[in-house]
Design an enzyme around this catalytic site. Structure first.
Site, PDB file in Angstrom:
ATOM      1  N   HIS A  59      19.684  -6.497  10.985  1.00 55.21           N
ATOM      2  CA  HIS A  59      19.464  -6.658   9.555  1.00 55.21           C
ATOM      3  C   HIS A  59      20.653  -7.269   8.835  1.00 55.21           C
ATOM      4  O   HIS A  59      20.491  -7.975   7.838  1.00 55.21           O
ATOM      5  CB  HIS A  59      19.024  -5.336   8.932  1.00 55.21           C
ATOM      6  CG  HIS A  59      17.591  -5.065   9.223  1.00 55.21           C
ATOM      7  ND1 HIS A  59      17.166  -4.328  10.299  1.00 55.21           N
ATOM      8  CD2 HIS A  59      16.457  -5.515   8.619  1.00 55.21           C
ATOM      9  CE1 HIS A  59      15.849  -4.313  10.332  1.00 55.21           C
ATOM     10  NE2 HIS A  59      15.383  -5.016   9.328  1.00 55.21           N
ATOM     11  N   ARG A 100       6.809  -3.344   0.766  1.00 49.34           N
ATOM     12  CA  ARG A 100       6.562  -2.642   2.027  1.00 49.34           C
ATOM     13  C   ARG A 100       7.045  -1.204   1.902  1.00 49.34           C
ATOM     14  O   ARG A 100       8.140  -0.959   1.383  1.00 49.34           O
ATOM     15  CB  ARG A 100       7.310  -3.341   3.162  1.00 49.34           C
ATOM     16  CG  ARG A 100       7.054  -2.700   4.506  1.00 49.34           C
ATOM     17  CD  ARG A 100       7.725  -3.468   5.622  1.00 49.34           C
ATOM     18  NE  ARG A 100       9.163  -3.242   5.631  1.00 49.34           N
ATOM     19  CZ  ARG A 100       9.989  -3.828   6.497  1.00 49.34           C
ATOM     20  NH1 ARG A 100       9.531  -4.691   7.381  1.00 49.34           N
ATOM     21  NH2 ARG A 100      11.281  -3.579   6.465  1.00 49.34           N
ATOM     22  N   GLU A 160       3.402  -5.940  14.146  1.00 44.70           N
ATOM     23  CA  GLU A 160       4.726  -6.126  14.742  1.00 44.70           C
ATOM     24  C   GLU A 160       4.893  -5.311  16.025  1.00 44.70           C
ATOM     25  O   GLU A 160       5.983  -5.224  16.580  1.00 44.70           O
ATOM     26  CB  GLU A 160       5.832  -5.804  13.732  1.00 44.70           C
ATOM     27  CG  GLU A 160       5.673  -4.518  12.961  1.00 44.70           C
ATOM     28  CD  GLU A 160       6.766  -4.305  11.910  1.00 44.70           C
ATOM     29  OE1 GLU A 160       7.742  -5.067  11.870  1.00 44.70           O
ATOM     30  OE2 GLU A 160       6.633  -3.345  11.131  1.00 44.70           O
ATOM     31  N   ASP A 162      10.189  -7.813  15.034  1.00 45.07           N
ATOM     32  CA  ASP A 162       9.872  -6.675  15.891  1.00 45.07           C
ATOM     33  C   ASP A 162       8.859  -7.046  16.960  1.00 45.07           C
ATOM     34  O   ASP A 162       8.943  -6.569  18.083  1.00 45.07           O
ATOM     35  CB  ASP A 162       9.350  -5.498  15.044  1.00 45.07           C
ATOM     36  CG  ASP A 162      10.499  -4.714  14.452  1.00 45.07           C
ATOM     37  OD1 ASP A 162      11.443  -4.406  15.198  1.00 45.07           O
ATOM     38  OD2 ASP A 162      10.471  -4.437  13.242  1.00 45.07           O
ATOM     39  N   ARG A 213      16.468  -6.098  19.579  1.00 42.95           N
ATOM     40  CA  ARG A 213      16.887  -7.194  18.697  1.00 42.95           C
ATOM     41  C   ARG A 213      18.340  -7.084  18.253  1.00 42.95           C
ATOM     42  O   ARG A 213      18.897  -8.020  17.691  1.00 42.95           O
ATOM     43  CB  ARG A 213      15.951  -7.253  17.469  1.00 42.95           C
ATOM     44  CG  ARG A 213      15.996  -6.007  16.628  1.00 42.95           C
ATOM     45  CD  ARG A 213      14.828  -5.970  15.643  1.00 42.95           C
ATOM     46  NE  ARG A 213      15.200  -6.461  14.323  1.00 42.95           N
ATOM     47  CZ  ARG A 213      14.408  -6.372  13.260  1.00 42.95           C
ATOM     48  NH1 ARG A 213      13.204  -5.841  13.358  1.00 42.95           N
ATOM     49  NH2 ARG A 213      14.805  -6.822  12.089  1.00 42.95           N
ATOM     50  N   CYS A 264       6.098 -12.958   8.133  1.00 39.29           N
ATOM     51  CA  CYS A 264       7.266 -12.656   7.304  1.00 39.29           C
ATOM     52  C   CYS A 264       8.509 -12.376   8.146  1.00 39.29           C
ATOM     53  O   CYS A 264       9.546 -12.006   7.629  1.00 39.29           O
ATOM     54  CB  CYS A 264       6.979 -11.489   6.366  1.00 39.29           C
ATOM     55  SG  CYS A 264       6.744  -9.934   7.228  1.00 39.29           S
TER      56      CYS A 264
HETATM   57  C1  PEP Z   1       9.868  -8.005  11.285  1.00 40.59           C
HETATM   58  O1  PEP Z   1       9.949  -7.092  12.109  1.00 40.59           O
HETATM   59  O2  PEP Z   1       9.639  -9.189  11.600  1.00 40.59           O
HETATM   60  C2  PEP Z   1      10.093  -7.741   9.855  1.00 40.59           C
HETATM   61  C3  PEP Z   1       9.857  -8.652   8.944  1.00 40.59           C
HETATM   62  O3  PEP Z   1      10.562  -6.510   9.500  1.00 40.59           O
HETATM   63  P1  PEP Z   1      12.073  -6.020   9.683  1.00 40.59           P
HETATM   64  O4  PEP Z   1      12.907  -7.213  10.057  1.00 40.59           O
HETATM   65  O5  PEP Z   1      12.497  -5.394   8.406  1.00 40.59           O
HETATM   66  O6  PEP Z   1      11.974  -5.025  10.790  1.00 40.59           O
HETATM   67 MG    MG Z   2       9.895  -5.044  11.431  1.00 39.77          MG
END
Ligand code: PEP
Ligand code: MG
Length: 753
Positions: free
Chosen positions: A361, A504, A602, A626, A636, A673
């Site tokens: 993140h 979300r 996801e 994800d 990740r 997204c």
């Molecule tokens: C994803 O997993 O692609 C997503 C948009 O959510 P996050 O990156 O917050 O897990």
């Molecule tokens: Mg995610």
């Protein structure tokens, strides 16, 4: 043997540079296997030979002088085979090569094991015996287990060694290698950030006022003495005198000249108090670490504990660095989103994090802020980075420390090119996002990772495709109440009104823990995360749902999104709670309305149940970050496996096609997204699949718009068909690079992963 192994690895990890690390290895290994010689050869890839870097048993003069050509001798054989070579009588082997310079007699027993990191042989660890000797299986495994662990320590010491003096010894083109985190290049000054009371993470820093630093240090020590005496008093009744003697031992250490005198000396030699303390404590603890006696070895942790306590007192004076230089490059073992957000506006030029990968993140946040980032430099000597001048290449994942003028010049040129590209992109700002054959592709914004709204992308997006709600939960010391949440959500809904905003629900867990809600799991990404926590704690979930619904009163631009769905039951339960929150609010007199509700796809299980999910809700949003992690079984955040994390993997592309197909069959809208949507090359593939909209960080909007305005739907479909013929992500990436290059959009591919 295991014990010896741990001890050697620990000592090597703490070594200040490569020379010391190798000296420890050769002496201790020679002793451990009772050999006549132990040496380390490291491969010089530029000169294509193996250099003797350390020895115990051969002539010291030969170190750094003896060089064995790539494919010659037994050392060459170990490297070629990348496996141990164990010979009772080495001279009788056809590859045996006798070298005089080492002063060697004809040693017969030979065991060489490769030192390998990331599939690459870095050198050879070898033990020799005058007499014939076949090394036992246990000795072979001991050596290669050690070699495997040493590879990391060696590269770390190599990197540290290059930074031992302020005037760098590093050759002009040397760089530390990591993973691309956020595109762009940055030239700036390193500011090291570290978690509080973590002694090992404290960086070296020049002491500006040594007298003041000394006084701070002495006050901190006095503070710890007072704390310990108070604790000892408290135990006077309950602990027997011999156990309380431990306190006296600690107090003695705190008064000892080796602790006080050495730290003060280091302060006056130029290091600030915290850095001087770290060096002294490490030196002290290492003496205990090296002891055979288990009891005495344990004392090393006492020393480190005392060090941490002193540091805590010191840190009461110095909190976060307040004087960020103009071009701050934030450097840390694990830079957090919080630390990024703390840098004053306009000062942050780049981010370098030893841990994490490009889908962590913090990297996503850096991309959203358009700040270049490099992640996963596990060999970076963080403590030596403070104040260094750095160049960061976020495209290739490289960091140059104290770069040579020629490198600076080259990167200034690249930075200028980036600025030009930016200007070209700006020209499209007010033009519609549509393909050359007139298909409109709405681009939405991902936001929410920083507290105040990032101004990037507010104007040019069609709304918010993903508002991550975790941050307000992460920056507090307890769950935020309903009204605080209403204020937060209303701010976003109003800013974008009348455009839609997809909020979300909470997706904590994984790499987003809450400090006040500890979840200790060995597999957090497969554990209690996202909707699972929300459903297990309806009181937390209902508070959030009520706040979201209330925030939208009178605006009616809200869409609600549920993360981490893997079972239809989760959707049914969530829908019931949403309905309940809605009904309660109506009863209480709030004029809330039911928003459109969507789920994130996801988790692989959701891919195979898209239809069942889609029947229950209004829209789907694919979280490719994800989805890739779970489809490829690649964490990740883990730099070790970052090279095999790839959202262009054919399996990911096929999963996406299946999702879109199923959604279309039920006439449900589907958007993407994850970070893939913000990658201009991948965006063309998504367009070819028939995805309805894309949601990305503000920094990617104009890049993606540029590419969409340059293709037709037909050519995007053709490109997708061509991509599907490949079996490797690297081939798909090469195909996309060429395609963009042909469209005259090559500049964008520099940013392409
Ligand atoms: C994803 O997993 O692609 C997503 C948009 O959510 P996050 O990156 O917050 O897990
Ligand atoms: Mg995610």
């Amino acid at each position: 043997m295991l014990d010896t192994l741990h001890r050697i690895v620990k000592a090597v990890n703490a070594a200040p540079d490569l020379e010391h690390a190798l000296a420890i290895i050769v002496t201790q290994v020679k002793r451990a296997v009772d050999a006549d010689v132990c040496s380390v050869y490291l491969t010089d890839f530029e000169r294509r030979d193996h250099v003797l870097k350390a020895t115990e048993g051969l002539l010291q003069d030969a170190v750094d002088k003896v060089r064995l050509p790539y494919h010659r001798g037994l050392i060459g054989l170990v490297c070629e085979r990348a496996e141990p070579v164990n010979l009772a009588d080495a001279p009788s082997h056809s590859r045996y090569l006798f070298t005089h310079e080492t002063g060697e007699t004809q040693y017969k027993g030979f065991l060489g094991v490769p030192i390998i990191q990331n599939r690459k042989v870095l050198g050879v660890l070898v033990v020799r015996q005058i007499d014939k000797r076949t090394f036992a299986d246990g000795e072979v495994t001991f050596l290669f287990t050690l070699a495997a662990q040493l590879a990391g320590a060696i590269t770390h010491a190599q990197a540290s060694g290059n930074l031992t003096t302020q005037n760098d010894l590093s050759p002009p083109k040397r760089f530390l290698r990591g993973q691309p985190g956020a595109p762009g290049v940055a030239l700036g000054t390193a500011v090291v950030v570290y978690p509080p009371a973590d002694l090992e993470a404290v960086p070296d820093k020049p002491a500006q006022y040594p007298e003041q630093e000394e006084e701070d240090f002495r006050t901190a020590v006095a503070g710890v003495v007072a704390d310990l005496m108070a604790i000892e008093d408290r135990f006077e009744e309950s602990l027997p005198a011999e156990d309380r003697a431990l306190f006296d031992a600690w107090l003695m250490m705190l008064g000892s000249d080796s602790l006080i005198g050495n730290t003060v000396r280091r302060i006056h030699e130029g290091n600030w108090a915290s850095g001087a303390l770290r060096e002294t404590i490490e030196e002290h603890a290492k003496v205990f670490d090296a002891m055979e006696d288990i009891y005495l070895r344990e004392r090393a942790s006492d020393v480190r504990d005392l060090g941490r306590r002193i540091l805590m007192h010191l840190q009461q004076k110095v909190s976060t660095p307040s004087d960020y230089p103009k071009n701050t490059i934030l450097v840390g073992d694990e830079v957090s989103a919080m630390q990024l957000a703390e840098v004053p506006h306009g000062y942050l030029t780049g981010v370098v994090s030893a841990h994490g990968a490009s889908f962590s993140h913090v990297a996503i946040l850096a991309r959203a802020m358009e700040v270049p980032a490099v992640m996963g430099l596990s060999n970076m000597p963080v403590s030596r980075m403070e104040g260094r001048s750095l160049i960061l290449d976020g495209y290739l994942g490289r960091v140059y420390v104290s770069p040579a003028p020629s490198v600076v010049q080259e990167y200034r040129r690249l930075a200028d090119e980036d600025r030009e590209l930016h200007q070209e992109l700006e020209a499209d700002r007010d033009l519609p996002c549509e393909t050359t054959d007139g298909t409109k592709v709405p681009l939405y914004l991902n936001t929410g990772l920083i507290s105040e709204l990032n101004t990037l992308g507010i104007e040019e997006s069609e709304g918010v495709g993903l508002y991550r709600t975790e941050l307000p939960f992460m920056v507090r010391d307890s769950f935020p109440g309903e009204s605080v949440q209403v204020t937060n959500y209303r701010k976003v809904l109003k800013t974008f009104h009348p455009r839609p905003v997809t909020i979300r629900t909470l997706d904590i867990g994984g790499d987003k823990p809450l400090p006040y809600f500890p979840v200790n799991e060995s597999n957090p990404f497969l554990g209690w995360r996202g909707i699972r926590i929300s459903l297990d704690h309806p009181e937390i979930f209902l508070t959030q749902l009520r706040a979201i619904l209330r925030a939208a009163i009178g605006l009616n631009n809200l869409r609600l999104l549920l993360p981490m769905i893997s079972h239809v039951q989760e959707v049914d339960d969530a829908l019931m709670l949403i309905q309940r929150a809605h009904d309660e609010l109506i009863e209480e007199g709030f004029e809330v309305t039911m928003p459109k509700i969507g789920v994130m796809i996801e988790v692989p299980a959701a891919v195979y149940q898209v239809e069942a999910l889609a029947r229950r809700i209004d829209f789907l949003s694919v979280g490719t970050n994800d989805l890739t992690q779970y489809l490829l079984a690649v964490d990740r955040n883990n730099a070790h496996v970052a090279e095999i994390y790839n959202d262009l993997h054919p399996a990911v592309l096929r999963a996406l096609i299946q999702i879109v197909r199923s959604a279309k069959a039920l006439q449900k809208e589907v958007s993407v997204c994850g970070e893939m949507a913000g990658n201009p090359a991948a965006a063309v593939l998504l367009l070819g699949m028939g995805v309805d909209s894309l949601s990305m960080n503000g920094g990617s909007l104009l890049r993606v718009k540029w590419v969409i305005r340059s293709v037709s739907c037909g050519s995007a479909k053709e490109l997708l068909q061509a991509a599907l013929r490949y079996e490797r992500a690297s081939e798909v990436k090469a195909l996309l690079s060429n395609a963009l290059e042909e469209m005259g959009l090559g500049g964008l591919m520099r940013a392409g992963r």
